[in-house]
Design a protein around this motif. Structure first.
Motif, mmCIF file in Angstrom:
data_model
loop_
_atom_site.group_PDB
_atom_site.id
_atom_site.type_symbol
_atom_site.label_atom_id
_atom_site.label_comp_id
_atom_site.label_asym_id
_atom_site.label_seq_id
_atom_site.Cartn_x
_atom_site.Cartn_y
_atom_site.Cartn_z
ATOM 1 N N ARG A 1 -9.630 4.533 9.317
ATOM 2 C CA ARG A 1 -10.699 3.894 8.565
ATOM 3 C C ARG A 1 -12.012 4.643 8.754
ATOM 4 O O ARG A 1 -12.240 5.238 9.802
ATOM 5 C CB ARG A 1 -10.913 2.448 9.034
ATOM 6 C CG ARG A 1 -9.719 1.527 8.817
ATOM 7 C CD ARG A 1 -10.009 0.164 9.419
ATOM 8 N NE ARG A 1 -8.950 -0.796 9.136
ATOM 9 C CZ ARG A 1 -9.133 -1.956 8.511
ATOM 10 N NH1 ARG A 1 -10.350 -2.309 8.136
ATOM 11 N NH2 ARG A 1 -8.130 -2.776 8.283
ATOM 12 N N ARG B 1 -10.786 -2.190 2.706
ATOM 13 C CA ARG B 1 -10.411 -3.272 3.611
ATOM 14 C C ARG B 1 -11.659 -3.723 4.352
ATOM 15 O O ARG B 1 -12.173 -3.002 5.195
ATOM 16 C CB ARG B 1 -9.332 -2.836 4.607
ATOM 17 C CG ARG B 1 -7.925 -2.850 4.053
ATOM 18 C CD ARG B 1 -7.471 -4.264 3.705
ATOM 19 N NE ARG B 1 -6.135 -4.274 3.124
ATOM 20 C CZ ARG B 1 -5.884 -4.194 1.832
ATOM 21 N NH1 ARG B 1 -6.889 -4.073 0.969
ATOM 22 N NH2 ARG B 1 -4.650 -4.250 1.384
ATOM 23 N N ASP B 2 -12.143 -4.912 4.001
ATOM 24 C CA ASP B 2 -13.364 -5.446 4.602
ATOM 25 C C ASP B 2 -14.520 -4.469 4.351
ATOM 26 O O ASP B 2 -14.815 -4.169 3.207
ATOM 27 C CB ASP B 2 -13.149 -5.744 6.086
ATOM 28 C CG ASP B 2 -12.033 -6.749 6.317
ATOM 29 O OD1 ASP B 2 -11.876 -7.641 5.463
ATOM 30 O OD2 ASP B 2 -11.308 -6.631 7.317
ATOM 31 N N GLU C 1 0.824 -1.207 0.000
ATOM 32 C CA GLU C 1 0.000 0.000 0.000
ATOM 33 C C GLU C 1 0.863 1.264 0.000
ATOM 34 O O GLU C 1 0.464 2.301 -0.541
ATOM 35 C CB GLU C 1 -0.931 0.006 1.213
ATOM 36 C CG GLU C 1 -2.042 -1.011 1.154
ATOM 37 C CD GLU C 1 -1.605 -2.411 1.544
ATOM 38 O OE1 GLU C 1 -2.415 -3.348 1.425
ATOM 39 O OE2 GLU C 1 -0.433 -2.590 1.959
#
Length: 269
Positions: A142, A117-118, A89
């Protein structure tokens, strides 16, 4: 010294891990952009560990260079910074940065660059602007994908498995404008895929609007970038062409193709 032979716990992947490893991450996760330096008492309060356990774990992390002790308290060590530059990343961010900076100069607005991510988006870069309303995005942090333009752009151009996982269960909401149900999100994702871009109007924060496009390798989103602006300033459609040009330029970077290939291998392997 912590007894590493103590009974382990089971990780999400099903593998056994010594409890000391989980406690070390409990301590490391206590630090954040808002809490860069913490006292022992603050580590205890945030991590939920006992004072003696937190102190032993901190001492171990200081010995390893993962945490440094100062007069004010404890902070993340430079060794963690070095390790943080190793993931793929980091190469994505590096490859995108020159194009993001050019777009930032052109728009004069806050830019976000993120991956999925998820059920969350993780922000790899944020270029702020004084002209834009404040945004809740922070590099490394996030936000729920369903509440953000970058998240919707990523979900709309991800494989069905990733999208289904993100929409499994109750959706997290950040404002009264956040989408309520998985069905609402699915309908909007269909529109996003048809249009090629996504929007967020006060779904992540009051007064904030964003327009986002995916960075595609083939037909799959590797990342997404957005421009943030005040929700009272219009639809943001005037920003679409510059966004698309930047996304197209970023998608040609070898790091993007490598990342896409490794992500596909991880999904199918």
């Amino acid at each position: 010294m912590i007894d590493e032979s103590a009974p382990g716990v089971t990780t999400p992947s099903g593998a056994a891990a010594p409890s000391v490893l989980w406690k070390a991450f409990d301590v490391l996760n206590a630090f954040s952009h808002r809490h860069r330096v913490l006292t022992l008492a603050q580590v205890v309060r945030i991590s939920g560990l006992s004072k003696s356990t937190a102190h032993r774990v901190l001492s171990m992390l200081v010995d390893l260079g993962a945490v440094e002790q100062t007069r004010e308290g404890y902070r993340i060590g430079l060794r963690m910074f070095s390790l943080g530059a190793l993931p793929p990343e980091a190469a994505l961010r590096e490859a995108a940065l020159v194009h993001l900076e050019e777009l930032h100069r052109f728009t004069g607005q806050t830019l976000h660059f993120a991956i999925l991510r998820d059920a969350d988006v993780v922000y790899l870069e944020k270029l702020p602007s004084r002209r834009s309303v404040s945004t809740p995005a922070t590099v490394g942090d996030r936000l729920p994908a369903n509440c953000t333009a970058v998240g919707k752009a990523l979900l709309a151009f991800s494989d069905e498995k990733s999208a289904a996982y993100a929409l499994d269960g109750p959706l997290r909401r950040r404002t009264a404008h956040s989408l309520n149900t998985p069905d609402e999100v699915r309908r909007q994702l269909a529109s996003v895929k048809a249009a090629g871009y996504a929007t967020d109007r006060e779904e992540a924060a009051p007064g904030l609007a964003c327009v986002a496009v995916p960075v595609l390798v083939g037909d799959r989103a590797v990342a997404a970038l957005s421009v943030a602006f005040q929700s009272s300033a219009g639809s943001g459609e005037v920003l679409l062409n510059p966004l698309r040009q930047a996304a197209a330029a970023i998608s040609k970077a070898p790091a993007m193709r490598d990342f896409a290939a490794s992500a596909l291998t991880a999904t199918t392997g």
